[in-house]
Write a protein that holds these residues in place. Structure first.
Motif, PDB file in Angstrom:
ATOM      1  N   ILE A 286     -23.349  56.739 -12.287  1.00  0.00           N
ATOM      2  CA  ILE A 286     -22.400  55.665 -12.585  1.00  0.00           C
ATOM      3  C   ILE A 286     -22.948  54.680 -13.623  1.00  0.00           C
ATOM      4  O   ILE A 286     -22.203  54.092 -14.416  1.00  0.00           O
ATOM      5  CB  ILE A 286     -21.974  54.944 -11.279  1.00  0.00           C
ATOM      6  CG1 ILE A 286     -20.745  54.066 -11.504  1.00  0.00           C
ATOM      7  CG2 ILE A 286     -23.115  54.130 -10.701  1.00  0.00           C
ATOM      8  CD1 ILE A 286     -20.065  53.640 -10.206  1.00  0.00           C
ATOM      9  N   LEU A 287     -24.280  54.510 -13.655  1.00  0.00           N
ATOM     10  CA  LEU A 287     -24.880  53.560 -14.602  1.00  0.00           C
ATOM     11  C   LEU A 287     -25.045  54.211 -15.977  1.00  0.00           C
ATOM     12  O   LEU A 287     -25.038  55.431 -16.087  1.00  0.00           O
ATOM     13  CB  LEU A 287     -26.236  53.092 -14.068  1.00  0.00           C
ATOM     14  CG  LEU A 287     -26.161  52.310 -12.756  1.00  0.00           C
ATOM     15  CD1 LEU A 287     -27.556  51.984 -12.240  1.00  0.00           C
ATOM     16  CD2 LEU A 287     -25.353  51.034 -12.932  1.00  0.00           C
TER      17      LEU A 287
ATOM     18  N   VAL B 272     -16.624  55.655 -16.077  1.00  0.00           N
ATOM     19  CA  VAL B 272     -16.352  54.304 -15.586  1.00  0.00           C
ATOM     20  C   VAL B 272     -16.430  53.305 -16.733  1.00  0.00           C
ATOM     21  O   VAL B 272     -17.122  53.534 -17.723  1.00  0.00           O
ATOM     22  CB  VAL B 272     -17.352  53.884 -14.475  1.00  0.00           C
ATOM     23  CG1 VAL B 272     -17.219  54.778 -13.263  1.00  0.00           C
ATOM     24  CG2 VAL B 272     -18.781  53.866 -15.002  1.00  0.00           C
TER      25      VAL B 272
ATOM     26  N   LEU C 230     -17.437  49.251 -13.743  1.00  0.00           N
ATOM     27  CA  LEU C 230     -17.848  50.374 -12.907  1.00  0.00           C
ATOM     28  C   LEU C 230     -16.684  51.032 -12.160  1.00  0.00           C
ATOM     29  O   LEU C 230     -16.897  51.826 -11.267  1.00  0.00           O
ATOM     30  CB  LEU C 230     -18.960  49.967 -11.919  1.00  0.00           C
ATOM     31  CG  LEU C 230     -20.270  49.459 -12.518  1.00  0.00           C
ATOM     32  CD1 LEU C 230     -21.306  49.240 -11.420  1.00  0.00           C
ATOM     33  CD2 LEU C 230     -20.828  50.427 -13.563  1.00  0.00           C
ATOM     34  N   GLN C 231     -15.442  50.721 -12.574  1.00  0.00           N
ATOM     35  CA  GLN C 231     -14.288  51.360 -11.954  1.00  0.00           C
ATOM     36  C   GLN C 231     -13.940  52.626 -12.735  1.00  0.00           C
ATOM     37  O   GLN C 231     -13.963  52.628 -13.960  1.00  0.00           O
ATOM     38  CB  GLN C 231     -13.073  50.414 -11.959  1.00  0.00           C
ATOM     39  CG  GLN C 231     -13.220  49.224 -11.019  1.00  0.00           C
ATOM     40  CD  GLN C 231     -13.541  49.654  -9.595  1.00  0.00           C
ATOM     41  OE1 GLN C 231     -12.850  50.483  -9.017  1.00  0.00           O
ATOM     42  NE2 GLN C 231     -14.617  49.096  -9.023  1.00  0.00           N
TER      43      GLN C 231
ATOM     44  N   SER D  89     -22.604  56.952 -16.934  1.00  0.00           N
ATOM     45  CA  SER D  89     -21.385  56.142 -16.818  1.00  0.00           C
ATOM     46  C   SER D  89     -20.225  56.963 -16.275  1.00  0.00           C
ATOM     47  O   SER D  89     -19.095  56.869 -16.751  1.00  0.00           O
ATOM     48  CB  SER D  89     -21.001  55.533 -18.180  1.00  0.00           C
ATOM     49  OG  SER D  89     -22.020  54.685 -18.623  1.00  0.00           O
TER      50      SER D  89
ATOM     51  N   THR E 243     -18.604  58.779 -12.499  1.00  0.00           N
ATOM     52  CA  THR E 243     -18.757  58.835 -11.047  1.00  0.00           C
ATOM     53  C   THR E 243     -17.824  59.865 -10.429  1.00  0.00           C
ATOM     54  O   THR E 243     -16.943  60.402 -11.104  1.00  0.00           O
ATOM     55  CB  THR E 243     -18.533  57.443 -10.404  1.00  0.00           C
ATOM     56  OG1 THR E 243     -19.001  57.497  -9.045  1.00  0.00           O
ATOM     57  CG2 THR E 243     -17.067  57.054 -10.402  1.00  0.00           C
TER      58      THR E 243
END
Ligand code: FAD
Ligand code: SF4
Lengths: 417, 125
Positions: A191-192, A236, A240-241, A216, A218
């Motif tokens: 996710i990052l 994302v 982070l959505q 980035s 998820t």
């Protein structure tokens, strides 16, 4: 197993075994190690890759080899290790005796008396509940560490077509491991915008085998009724959505979670030790003593380490102080508190004493390169880079604290050009 | 002749320095980006003959666990890793096994690459 020991160590991983050995070296007569698994050695028994021991043994060992050296030393020194035994509680008797309640396969429930205790229960993995992925709840969703245990010790494959959520080192290492076992690894989804694992593991565990790392990105949904059939993944945004307009489907039968480790502290909590909200482990003084007198902590139960060598170093210290305590040594409380400042997520121990050398472990919040690490006005150390995945280790000589009369030192990491 | 640059990431330690190796066809001119000598050595090796080590497991009978972890004594050529793993997976063991015991010599007929047990496994009582 007797009824009375000088020191009882809870957990027989490298931390527990190191602490037990150091307690004996400190002059205690009897040490007991309580281990819930059928044998000592801890989590390293399943970490079959190499990369351990470069600091402590000056050679590169696999996890099982590192663990075995400590198990052998414990045997050589006649340390009592009870396997298949679980510590369920701890109480303080009126006369400074500690009572440890042990539930063991052989002896049932028993109470052991001792002078001091070392907590060395290690850590466990964050599970899916901790991040809540929508979708059904089919079989085939498990943590990377559990998959590691299945493949490396029990001899089962978790599935055939694997997706991995999170780019922690255990997930990266399992990606390679599963390819070697003949599985397809469809990708690692993080996710990052950067990998949580070490770059060397991205190179030698993913790149070498052509496994894609999607940053980035998820897992937005899990599909399948009885067994995982596919996942929906999506990039994302800055919030982070997941952006579902760019989502795609990956067919897989297994989803491994590699989303971090947390200290195993139900026991510490139930006995009333004060915990650090950031590390998830107990708050400790420079002698590795928790807020409960005579109860010490080391290893992953204290804060999650990435190198077992530093676990050993910390355990030897905790064991030595626990041993000294059992022999009646009482130290004055520490006078200096150590406080995480700019770009420092946490530091351990939480307090220092001016009369001894100290080793401090800390982690940064975000990558910085190059930078300078400051401890109050006492230390000013240039570092070429810091990353959250790698713990920073710092030594403080007693002479440094000679002319320091404050009661608080802040640690900061700042950029430099 | 034109000098070309090939980039690598050093995997010899956790820092992971980005390396640039300058070469004219097969002749190495210079390595840059390395923080220490191991990085230069790694880049040269990677350019001439990339090698990797790995661990895996084989079945073991009569022990506490069903798998015995094994490692290589020396790295194998990178493009033969899967072949090496498949060969190792044909092995099996029976307790007792001692840590460091050699289970197969000269893996893939390469001199000096042995498959070694990474732990002791005693027979179950
Ligand atoms: C899945 C996983 C993979 C890892 N991979 C690596 C890696 O590749 N490289 C690396 O350097 N580090 C790795 N680590 C970190 C590694 O755990 C440490 O380096 C080191 O093993 C920690 O030692 P420890 O003794 O603190 O914990 P552990 O090795 O976890 O030992 C703790 C022991 O305590 C026992 N225990 C817990 N609670 C109780 C209780 N109530 N009663 C009795 N016994 C109890 C457990 O059974 C266990 O044996 C990994 C950790 C995990 C969880
Ligand atoms: S060059 Fe040296 S410091 Fe840099 S990653 Fe390689 S071994 Fe580490």
């Amino acid at each position: 197993m007797n009824r009375r020991y000088d020191v009882v160590v809870i957990g027989g991983g490298p931390a527990g075994l190191g602490a037990a050995l150091a307690a004996l070296d400190a002059g205690t007569e009897s040490v007991l190690v309580v281990e819930r698994e059928p044998e000592a050695g801890g989590i390293l028994r399943q970490c079959i890759h190499s990369g351990f021991g470069l600091h402590h043994f000056k050679e590169e060992l696999t996890g099982p080899e590192y663990a075995e050296r400590f198990v052998q030393k414990a045997i050589d020194r006649d340390i009592d290790v009870v396997p298949n035994a679980y510590v369920t509680g701890l109480a303080l008797d009126s006369d400074d005796t500690r009572l440890v309640r042990v539930l063991s396969e052989r002896d049932g429930l028993s109470t052991i008396e001792c002078s001091s205790v070392v907590l060395a229960m290690g850590c466990r993995e964050r599970t899916r509940g901790a991040i809540r992925i929508p979708g059904s709840r089919p079989a085939g969703v498990l943590t990377a560490g559990l998959a590691q245990k299945m493949v490396n010790m029990m001899g089962y494959l978790p599935g055939r077509r694997i997706a991995i959520l999170g780019s922690g080192d255990i997930g990266l290492i399992m990606a390679r491991r599963l390819v070697l076992e003949g599985c397809d690894v469809v990708g690692v989804f993080e996710i990052l915008p950067y990998s949580n694992g070490l770059t060397r593991n991205v190179v030698q565990c993913l790149d070498d085998y052509g496994i894609p790392l999607h940053l980035s990105t998820t897992v937005a949904e899990i599909h399948g009724r009885d067994r995982v059939e596919a996942i929906t993944v999506a990039p994302v945004g800055a919030d982070l959505q997941p952006d579902m307009s760019k989502a795609w489907r990956e067919t897989c039968d297994t989803l491994l979670l590699s989303i971090g480790l947390i200290p195993e502290n139900e026991l510490s909590q139930s006995i009333g030790a004060n915990l650090d909200l950031v590390t998830g482990g107990p708050i400790v003084s420079s002698s590795m003593e928790t807020s409960l007198p005579g109860v010490f902590a080391c290893g992953n139960v204290l804060h999650v380490h990435d190198l077992v060598d530093f676990v050993t170093e910390e355990a030897l210290r905790a064991g030595r102080f626990a041993g000294q305590w059992a022999r009646g040594v009482r130290r004055p409380p520490d006078t200096v508190s150590l406080v995480p400042g700019r770009n420092v997520r946490y530091s351990v121990p939480h307090t220092l004493s001016p009369d001894r050398p100290h080793t401090i472990y800390l982690r940064c919040k975000e990558r910085m390169q190059p930078c300078v690490l400051r401890v109050g006005d006492l230390i000013n150390k240039k570092l070429s880079f810091v990353v959250p995945a790698e713990m920073i280790r710092l030594k403080i000589r007693p002479s440094l604290l000679d002319n320091f009369y404050g009661d608080r030192l802040t640690i900061d990491i700042d950029p430099r050009d | 002749m034109a000098t070309e640059t090939t980039s690598y990431t050093c995997i010899s330690c956790p820092i992971g320095c980005p390396l640039q190796l300058e070469h004219e066809v097969d002749t190495i001119r210079e390595v840059a980006g390395n923080n220490c000598d191991r990085g230069a050595k790694y880049a040269r090796q990677e350019f001439t003959d990339p090698r990797r080590s790995f661990s895996t497991t084989i079945p073991i009978a009569g022990a506490l666990h069903r798998r015995l972890p094994v490692r290589l004594s020396e790295p194998v050529p990178k493009d033969r890793i899967l072949e090496a793993a498949q060969r190792i997976h044909l092995l099996s063991a029976e307790a007792p096994i001692r840590c460091g015991e050699v289970l197969l010599r000269d893996l893939l007929s390469i001199d000096g690459i042995d498959v070694v047990a990474c732990r002791t496994m005693l027979p179950l009582e």
